[in-house]
Design an enzyme around this catalytic site. Structure first.
Site, PDB file in Angstrom:
ATOM      1  N   SER A 121      99.863  50.908 118.469  1.00  0.00           N
ATOM      2  CA  SER A 121      98.407  49.593 118.731  1.00  0.00           C
ATOM      3  C   SER A 121      98.690  48.845 117.675  1.00  0.00           C
ATOM      4  CB  SER A 121      97.570  50.894 118.796  1.00  0.00           C
ATOM      5  OG  SER A 121      97.518  51.315 120.000  1.00  0.00           O
ATOM      6  N   HIS A 142     104.709  47.476 123.484  1.00  0.00           N
ATOM      7  CA  HIS A 142     103.320  48.307 123.432  1.00  0.00           C
ATOM      8  C   HIS A 142     102.499  47.955 124.450  1.00  0.00           C
ATOM      9  CE1 HIS A 142      99.176  47.179 121.974  1.00  0.00           C
ATOM     10  NE2 HIS A 142      99.125  48.973 122.490  1.00  0.00           N
ATOM     11  N   GLU A 154     103.145  44.101 125.486  1.00  0.00           N
ATOM     12  CA  GLU A 154     103.417  42.648 124.296  1.00  0.00           C
ATOM     13  C   GLU A 154     104.888  43.344 123.522  1.00  0.00           C
ATOM     14  OE1 GLU A 154      98.867  42.029 122.055  1.00  0.00           O
ATOM     15  OE2 GLU A 154     100.027  44.031 122.068  1.00  0.00           O
ATOM     16  N   ASN A 192      94.619  44.180 120.590  1.00  0.00           N
ATOM     17  CA  ASN A 192      93.876  45.063 120.045  1.00  0.00           C
ATOM     18  C   ASN A 192      93.671  44.600 118.860  1.00  0.00           C
ATOM     19  OD1 ASN A 192      93.770  47.332 121.451  1.00  0.00           O
ATOM     20  ND2 ASN A 192      96.248  47.866 120.048  1.00  0.00           N
TER      21      ASN A 192
HETATM   22  C1  LIG Z   1      94.868  50.893 122.771  1.00  0.00           C
HETATM   23  C2  LIG Z   1      95.784  49.909 123.387  1.00  0.00           C
HETATM   24  O1  LIG Z   1      96.559  50.026 122.580  1.00  0.00           O
HETATM   25  C3  LIG Z   1      95.828  49.114 123.707  1.00  0.00           C
HETATM   26  C4  LIG Z   1      95.508  49.359 125.294  1.00  0.00           C
HETATM   27  O2  LIG Z   1      96.054  50.196 126.666  1.00  0.00           O
HETATM   28  S1  LIG Z   1      93.383  49.051 125.451  1.00  0.00           S
HETATM   29  C5  LIG Z   1      93.018  49.215 127.078  1.00  0.00           C
HETATM   30  C6  LIG Z   1      93.064  48.576 127.603  1.00  0.00           C
HETATM   31  N1  LIG Z   1      93.233  48.779 129.397  1.00  0.00           N
HETATM   32  C7  LIG Z   1      91.838  48.142 130.272  1.00  0.00           C
HETATM   33  O3  LIG Z   1      90.905  47.694 129.321  1.00  0.00           O
HETATM   34  C8  LIG Z   1      91.748  48.951 131.620  1.00  0.00           C
HETATM   35  C9  LIG Z   1      90.219  48.773 132.144  1.00  0.00           C
HETATM   36  N2  LIG Z   1      89.868  49.352 133.035  1.00  0.00           N
HETATM   37  C10 LIG Z   1      90.275  49.102 133.878  1.00  0.00           C
HETATM   38  O4  LIG Z   1      90.800  47.930 133.995  1.00  0.00           O
HETATM   39  C11 LIG Z   1      90.359  49.774 135.710  1.00  0.00           C
HETATM   40  O5  LIG Z   1      88.771  50.518 135.056  1.00  0.00           O
HETATM   41  C12 LIG Z   1      91.389  50.784 135.801  1.00  0.00           C
HETATM   42  C13 LIG Z   1      92.803  50.171 136.369  1.00  0.00           C
HETATM   43  C14 LIG Z   1      91.219  51.796 134.371  1.00  0.00           C
HETATM   44  C15 LIG Z   1      91.145  51.751 137.413  1.00  0.00           C
HETATM   45  O6  LIG Z   1      90.953  50.574 138.142  1.00  0.00           O
HETATM   46  P1  LIG Z   1      90.298  51.035 138.976  1.00  0.00           P
HETATM   47  O7  LIG Z   1      91.206  50.367 140.122  1.00  0.00           O
HETATM   48  O8  LIG Z   1      88.573  51.747 139.241  1.00  0.00           O
HETATM   49  O9  LIG Z   1      91.609  52.776 139.592  1.00  0.00           O
HETATM   50  P2  LIG Z   1      90.769  54.486 140.140  1.00  0.00           P
HETATM   51  O10 LIG Z   1      92.375  54.197 141.226  1.00  0.00           O
HETATM   52  O11 LIG Z   1      89.794  53.666 140.516  1.00  0.00           O
HETATM   53  O12 LIG Z   1      91.416  55.127 139.193  1.00  0.00           O
HETATM   54  C16 LIG Z   1      90.404  55.406 138.319  1.00  0.00           C
HETATM   55  C17 LIG Z   1      91.437  56.642 137.069  1.00  0.00           C
HETATM   56  O13 LIG Z   1      93.083  56.517 137.221  1.00  0.00           O
HETATM   57  C18 LIG Z   1      93.824  56.377 136.209  1.00  0.00           C
HETATM   58  N3  LIG Z   1      94.613  56.305 137.042  1.00  0.00           N
HETATM   59  C19 LIG Z   1      94.834  55.530 138.429  1.00  0.00           C
HETATM   60  N4  LIG Z   1      95.502  55.011 138.880  1.00  0.00           N
HETATM   61  C20 LIG Z   1      96.615  55.571 138.089  1.00  0.00           C
HETATM   62  C21 LIG Z   1      98.456  56.174 137.952  1.00  0.00           C
HETATM   63  N5  LIG Z   1      99.153  55.772 139.391  1.00  0.00           N
HETATM   64  N6  LIG Z   1      98.364  57.272 136.629  1.00  0.00           N
HETATM   65  C22 LIG Z   1      97.890  56.338 135.846  1.00  0.00           C
HETATM   66  N7  LIG Z   1      96.403  56.486 135.423  1.00  0.00           N
HETATM   67  C23 LIG Z   1      95.884  56.511 136.524  1.00  0.00           C
HETATM   68  C24 LIG Z   1      92.554  55.598 135.865  1.00  0.00           C
HETATM   69  O14 LIG Z   1      92.364  55.554 134.630  1.00  0.00           O
HETATM   70  C25 LIG Z   1      91.274  56.597 136.266  1.00  0.00           C
HETATM   71  O15 LIG Z   1      90.807  57.983 135.976  1.00  0.00           O
HETATM   72  P3  LIG Z   1      89.836  58.843 136.473  1.00  0.00           P
HETATM   73  O16 LIG Z   1      90.601  59.193 138.250  1.00  0.00           O
HETATM   74  O17 LIG Z   1      90.330  60.613 135.854  1.00  0.00           O
HETATM   75  O18 LIG Z   1      88.947  59.003 135.766  1.00  0.00           O
HETATM   76  N1  LIG Z   2      95.580  55.878 124.138  1.00  0.00           N
HETATM   77  C1  LIG Z   2      95.821  54.794 124.829  1.00  0.00           C
HETATM   78  O1  LIG Z   2      94.907  53.502 125.218  1.00  0.00           O
HETATM   79  C2  LIG Z   2      96.859  53.423 123.889  1.00  0.00           C
HETATM   80  C3  LIG Z   2      97.355  54.242 122.903  1.00  0.00           C
HETATM   81  N2  LIG Z   2      98.962  53.758 122.104  1.00  0.00           N
HETATM   82  C4  LIG Z   2      99.650  54.100 121.170  1.00  0.00           C
HETATM   83  O2  LIG Z   2      99.959  55.266 121.694  1.00  0.00           O
HETATM   84  C5  LIG Z   2     100.249  56.531 121.011  1.00  0.00           C
HETATM   85  C6  LIG Z   2      99.841  57.684 121.819  1.00  0.00           C
HETATM   86  O3  LIG Z   2      98.434  57.068 122.011  1.00  0.00           O
HETATM   87  P1  LIG Z   2      97.868  58.514 123.128  1.00  0.00           P
HETATM   88  O4  LIG Z   2      98.799  58.683 124.717  1.00  0.00           O
HETATM   89  O5  LIG Z   2      96.403  57.625 123.773  1.00  0.00           O
HETATM   90  O6  LIG Z   2      97.546  59.821 122.079  1.00  0.00           O
HETATM   91  P2  LIG Z   2      97.490  61.246 123.380  1.00  0.00           P
HETATM   92  O7  LIG Z   2      96.866  62.031 122.349  1.00  0.00           O
HETATM   93  O8  LIG Z   2      97.669  60.848 123.920  1.00  0.00           O
HETATM   94  O9  LIG Z   2      98.982  61.696 122.851  1.00  0.00           O
HETATM   95  C7  LIG Z   2      99.766  61.978 121.436  1.00  0.00           C
HETATM   96  C8  LIG Z   2     100.866  62.577 122.127  1.00  0.00           C
HETATM   97  O10 LIG Z   2     101.309  63.307 120.905  1.00  0.00           O
HETATM   98  C9  LIG Z   2     101.650  64.370 120.610  1.00  0.00           C
HETATM   99  N3  LIG Z   2     102.151  64.605 119.013  1.00  0.00           N
HETATM  100  C10 LIG Z   2     101.842  64.426 117.845  1.00  0.00           C
HETATM  101  N4  LIG Z   2     102.640  64.376 116.648  1.00  0.00           N
HETATM  102  C11 LIG Z   2     104.071  64.724 117.438  1.00  0.00           C
HETATM  103  C12 LIG Z   2     105.020  64.332 117.106  1.00  0.00           C
HETATM  104  N5  LIG Z   2     105.813  64.852 115.271  1.00  0.00           N
HETATM  105  N6  LIG Z   2     106.402  64.700 117.661  1.00  0.00           N
HETATM  106  C13 LIG Z   2     106.038  64.611 119.373  1.00  0.00           C
HETATM  107  N7  LIG Z   2     105.138  64.769 119.934  1.00  0.00           N
HETATM  108  C14 LIG Z   2     103.659  64.270 119.021  1.00  0.00           C
HETATM  109  C15 LIG Z   2     100.882  64.848 120.469  1.00  0.00           C
HETATM  110  O11 LIG Z   2     100.772  66.512 120.565  1.00  0.00           O
HETATM  111  P3  LIG Z   2      99.214  67.184 119.630  1.00  0.00           P
HETATM  112  O12 LIG Z   2      98.309  66.758 120.384  1.00  0.00           O
HETATM  113  O13 LIG Z   2      99.852  68.873 120.453  1.00  0.00           O
HETATM  114  O14 LIG Z   2      99.053  66.477 118.841  1.00  0.00           O
HETATM  115  C16 LIG Z   2     100.498  64.539 121.803  1.00  0.00           C
HETATM  116  O15 LIG Z   2     100.641  64.955 123.057  1.00  0.00           O
HETATM  117  C17 LIG Z   2      99.921  55.563 119.591  1.00  0.00           C
HETATM  118  O16 LIG Z   2      99.926  55.664 118.962  1.00  0.00           O
HETATM  119  C18 LIG Z   2      98.555  54.949 120.380  1.00  0.00           C
HETATM  120  O17 LIG Z   2      98.159  54.075 119.269  1.00  0.00           O
HETATM  121  C19 LIG Z   2      99.184  52.429 122.918  1.00  0.00           C
HETATM  122  C20 LIG Z   2      98.510  51.861 123.974  1.00  0.00           C
HETATM  123  C21 LIG Z   2      97.135  52.577 124.321  1.00  0.00           C
END
Ligand SMILES: CC(=O)CC(=O)SCCNC(=O)CCNC(=O)[C@H](O)C(C)(C)COP(=O)(O)OP(=O)(O)OC[C@H]1O[C@@H](n2cnc3c(N)ncnc32)[C@H](O)[C@@H]1OP(=O)(O)O
Ligand SMILES: NC(=O)C1=CN([C@@H]2O[C@H](COP(=O)(O)OP(=O)(O)OC[C@H]3O[C@@H](n4cnc5c(N)ncnc54)[C@H](OP(=O)(O)O)[C@@H]3O)[C@@H](O)[C@H]2O)C=CC1
Length: 293
Positions: A121, A142, A154, A192
């Site tokens: 991320s 990403h 990305e 991010n």
């Molecule tokens: C951190 C990083 O590195 C980068 C990032 O990813 S930042 C995060 C970017 N994402 C966002 O900003 C998401 C913002 N949220 C949204 O756009 C919407 O709420 C959403 C698209 C996630 C859900 O939309 P929705 O139409 O309400 O979906 P809905 O059918 O009600 O499903 C909601 C649920 O399923 C997930 N979901 C739905 N379909 C899915 C699928 N096929 N596979 C996986 N998860 C799914 C949702 O996250 C949520 O989980 P729970 O049911 O367990 O509570």
């Molecule tokens: N969460 C988000 O919204 C997003 C996250 N990312 C990035 O994706 C990556 C994963 O995030 P996310 O899936 O949320 O994290 P999670 O915590 O859900 O999953 C990480 C997984 O990696 C496993 N793990 C840890 N160490 C090892 C290893 N040495 N070898 C193999 N598996 C390992 C963990 O196991 P255990 O739990 O047993 O330690 C866990 O199952 C991060 O780099 C995050 O920044 C990118 C986009 C969006």
């Protein structure tokens, strides 16, 4: 689909690894999912199965596509199970030392022509590439969470990433039906760099008592039309991941405006990591999420 990418390895069977395995298998690629334990892999397969079923019930995919996708996903708890993959995407925790160790160990077993990608991320792709034996074949791919629903990926080139690697990654992502945004290799890239300071500010808003959890999330959902409130989204991303991204921004850009909110630090120290640990800004253990402040 990129002719050279037929088999994809995914390291880390967490929420992102599950999502990437899911969309790659639906696109017709062979997938091998890796994590440290067989138990983790078993629960990952159950999650992927549930998410595919959800798409069947919404008529997004057919039951046949569901079953074929599931059958394309193999599992391994050892990195040498990924040896013949054409592309390996690392999706382990957002900790640089963990990722560097994975790349070091992976390079010892992976075929030399394979591409390695990180789903990080925020961490420098150039620095991660330097921990491999093939920086020209290393790239940031990403995905956004939840992977099956979000349109964007990305692509981030490190300083040494070759044109052929970039083109193969682009073809791979396009073949999954996703849109690409190209980002330069700066801390936290584009999404991010913008999203996480907003989430961090929402946590400061809570910390300083400007509003409670409910008020802050309702304000941004109804007042700015965000699909999820910022605290709900932080829980969804994972508070450990949010903190790691803020730390990379703070250290990498050396600007106090990226200082992680002390309340975010406290939640992570408590092990309250959001949805994945059942407690964060909301408590998910009951029927409905209940705000923790
Ligand atoms: C951190 C990083 O590195 C980068 C990032 O990813 S930042 C995060 C970017 N994402 C966002 O900003 C998401 C913002 N949220 C949204 O756009 C919407 O709420 C959403 C698209 C996630 C859900 O939309 P929705 O139409 O309400 O979906 P809905 O059918 O009600 O499903 C909601 C649920 O399923 C997930 N979901 C739905 N379909 C899915 C699928 N096929 N596979 C996986 N998860 C799914 C949702 O996250 C949520 O989980 P729970 O049911 O367990 O509570
Ligand atoms: N969460 C988000 O919204 C997003 C996250 N990312 C990035 O994706 C990556 C994963 O995030 P996310 O899936 O949320 O994290 P999670 O915590 O859900 O999953 C990480 C997984 O990696 C496993 N793990 C840890 N160490 C090892 C290893 N040495 N070898 C193999 N598996 C390992 C963990 O196991 P255990 O739990 O047993 O330690 C866990 O199952 C991060 O780099 C995050 O920044 C990118 C986009 C969006």
């Amino acid at each position: 689909m990129a002719a050279m990418i037929r088999k994809v390895g995914v390291i880390g069977a967490g929420q992102m690894g599950n999502g990437i395995a899911h969309v790659a298998a639906l696109a017709g690629l062979d997938v091998v999912l890796n994590d440290l334990s067989a138990d983790r892999l078993k629960s990952a397969m159950a999650t992927i199965n549930g998410n595919l079923s959800r798409q069947v019930s919404k008529k997004i995919i057919t039951e046949d596509a569901h079953q074929k996708a599931l059958a394309r996903i193999g599992q391994t708890d050892a990195l040498d199970g990924l040896a013949d993959c054409d592309l390996v995407i690392e999706t382990a925790v957002e900790k640089e030392e963990v990722k560097r160790k994975i790349f070091h160990d992976l390079c010892a077993v992976l075929k030399p022509e394979a591409i390695i990608a990180s789903n990080t991320s925020s961490i420098s792709i150039t620095r991660l590439a330097a921990s491999t034996d093939r920086p020209e074949k290393f790239i940031g791919i990403h995905f956004m969470n939840p992977v099956p629903l979000m349109e964007l990926v990305e692509l981030i080139r490190g300083i040494a990433t070759g044109d052929a690697t970039f083109e193969a990654a682009k073809e791979f992502v396009t073949g999954l039906g996703k849109q690409i945004a190209v980002s330069e290799d700066f801390p936290a890239f584009i999404v991010n760099r913008i999203l996480l300071p907003m989430i961090n500010e929402a946590i400061y808003t809570l910390y300083e008592g400007v509003g409670n959890v409910e008020a802050i999330d309702v304000a941004m959902k109804l007042g700015a039309h965000h699909p999820m409130g910022p605290l709900e989204l932080a829980d969804f991303i994972g508070l450990d991941t949010c903190l790691s991204i803020m730390q990379v921004l703070h250290e990498g850009l050396a600007d106090s405006k990226y200082r992680p909110c002390p309340l975010l630090v406290k939640y992570v120290e408590a092990g309250w990591l959001g949805r994945k640990s059942q407690r964060g800004f909301y408590d998910y253990r009951g029927e409905k999420p209940v705000p923790t402040r």
